[in-house]
Design an enzyme around this catalytic site. Structure first.
Site, PDB file in Angstrom:
ATOM      1  N   TYR A  56       0.856  -1.187   0.000  1.00  0.00           N
ATOM      2  CA  TYR A  56       0.000   0.000   0.000  1.00  0.00           C
ATOM      3  C   TYR A  56       0.892   1.237   0.000  1.00  0.00           C
ATOM      4  O   TYR A  56       1.529   1.548   1.011  1.00  0.00           O
ATOM      5  CB  TYR A  56      -0.908   0.034   1.231  1.00  0.00           C
ATOM      6  N   LEU A 209     -18.508  -1.515   2.317  1.00  0.00           N
ATOM      7  CA  LEU A 209     -19.262  -0.399   1.726  1.00  0.00           C
ATOM      8  C   LEU A 209     -18.932  -0.240   0.245  1.00  0.00           C
ATOM      9  O   LEU A 209     -19.220   0.792  -0.355  1.00  0.00           O
ATOM     10  CB  LEU A 209     -18.966   0.906   2.484  1.00  0.00           C
ATOM     11  N   ARG A 211     -16.172   0.263  -1.390  1.00  0.00           N
ATOM     12  CA  ARG A 211     -15.306   1.412  -1.683  1.00  0.00           C
ATOM     13  C   ARG A 211     -16.078   2.734  -1.687  1.00  0.00           C
ATOM     14  O   ARG A 211     -15.821   3.633  -2.474  1.00  0.00           O
ATOM     15  CB  ARG A 211     -14.580   1.195  -3.011  1.00  0.00           C
ATOM     16  N   GLY A 212     -17.056   2.801  -0.810  1.00  0.00           N
ATOM     17  CA  GLY A 212     -17.857   4.009  -0.670  1.00  0.00           C
ATOM     18  C   GLY A 212     -19.108   4.028  -1.516  1.00  0.00           C
ATOM     19  O   GLY A 212     -19.977   4.883  -1.327  1.00  0.00           O
ATOM     20  N   SER A 215     -22.093   3.615   0.653  1.00  0.00           N
ATOM     21  CA  SER A 215     -21.962   4.312   1.944  1.00  0.00           C
ATOM     22  C   SER A 215     -23.080   5.322   2.175  1.00  0.00           C
ATOM     23  O   SER A 215     -23.288   5.787   3.296  1.00  0.00           O
ATOM     24  CB  SER A 215     -20.626   5.047   2.001  1.00  0.00           C
TER      25      SER A 215
END
Length: 334
Positions: A56, A209, A211-212, A215
């Site tokens: 990452y 979620l 990746r949003g 959400s």
């Protein structure tokens, strides 16, 4: 904070884990100070599981977690459990070059992660994706050697199918499988989840979620940076996005009836799927973390679950989880 077992061979962990990837990579700019404050807030709230990957932002995320742990009070630092993925090969232009699961590479990756995190052991260690050129038995066997030496506590897997899970479990005790699972990503329910439950392996669910996307905060007119993974994700493109956001609106109606947010009901749904599943929330700010933690107070009864199922049926999402090239890396038996 509620706790759940990470499989039959793993530790007890908080009912929600914190996925730290977005604090360093793939989802646009992140604020370093806010990221560290969010990790501290999570630990203070009783979150014990911190998830990262050595690739990452080429180690940035591990160093960020290490910095946060060093600055945390001793009691909170001692409760933190680290989950680390390794094996993804990168280049200086942020390109991807496959995966390396050779035993020598496993030991090499672990040495660097221990240094960046500033810890004497990693709690759960796993290859991020199956290396098609190395039998899973060899990769898991190398992690098992790290367990014997005290550098790793538990062996995990990531994004592999039932056959690989069985082969890995026949090699050494597997505590946990990390894999995407959400209302609109339910592929594990057919074969993977029954297999992990048969073998006593826990699930840490990422992408709860999406990746949003589910959400309740993502809008169709949102502009994404070219470096944002979602700018290439099929589910965030054109008609797919419009369709998927319509599912979110259907879910919003149910959430409003219960007096909770869309994100909270989506996380609560994953929590409801079993005590062997620990959702990872990718909160990058204390505000989003607070919202996510509120899901622990949401109780879904049979009527709620039926309404959610009707609003967002299995396979309702439009578009794959990843671009086609990346889908090919999700394990040889998936």
């Amino acid at each position: 904070m509620q706790t759940r077992p990470l499989g039959t061979t793993g530790p007890q962990v908080s009912a929600l884990g914190l996925g730290c990837m977005g604090m360093s990579a793939l989802y646009g700019e992140a604020d370093r100070a806010e990221s560290i404050a969010t990790i501290h807030a999570a630990l203070e709230a009783g979150v014990t599981l911190l998830d990262t990957g050595d690739f990452y932002a080429m180690g940035h995320n591990e160093m960020l977690i290490g910095e946060a742990l060093r600055a945390a009070p001793a009691a909170l630092r001692e409760q933190a459990l680290t989950s680390v993925k390794f094996g993804a090969l990168r280049d200086p232009d942020s390109g991807w070059s496959g995966y390396d699961g050779r035993p020598a590479a496993v030991r090499n990756f672990a040495a660097y992660s221990l240094q960046r995190l500033g810890v004497d052991h990693i709690d759960v260690y796993r290859i991020a994706r199956l290396d098609p050129n190395v039998p899973i038995e060899e990769t898991v066997g190398a992690i098992a050697e790290l367990v014997e030496k005290g550098h790793v506590r538990h062996i995990g897997l990531s994004e592999v199918g039932a056959e690989t899970i069985r082969r890995a479990a026949a090699t050494a005790p597997i505590a946990d499988l990390q894999i995407e699972y959400s209302l609109i990503s339910r592929g594990i329910e057919d074969e993977v989840l029954p297999t992990t439950r048969e073998l006593g392996i826990g699930i840490t669910a990422y992408g709860v979620l999406s990746r949003g996307l589910i959400s309740g905060h993502f809008t169709a007119d949102r502009q994404l940076a070219p470096t944002d993974f979602r700018s290439m994700s099929p589910r965030f493109q054109g008609e797919n996005l419009q369709h998927n956001l319509s599912l979110v609106e259907a879910l919003r109606k149910i959430a409003e009836q219960k007096g909770v947010s869309v994100a909270q009901i989506a996380i609560a749904w994953v929590l409801s799927r079993g005590e062997d599943i620990v959702p990872l929330v990718g909160a990058r700010t204390r505000e989003r973390l607070t919202e996510a933690l509120g899901a622990l107070d949401v109780t879904l009864d049979d009527a709620d679950l039926a309404a959610i199922e009707q609003a967002v049926p299995a396979d309702a999402a439009a578009g794959d989880r990843y671009p086609a090239a990346q889908m090919s890396h999700l394990g040889t038996d998936r």
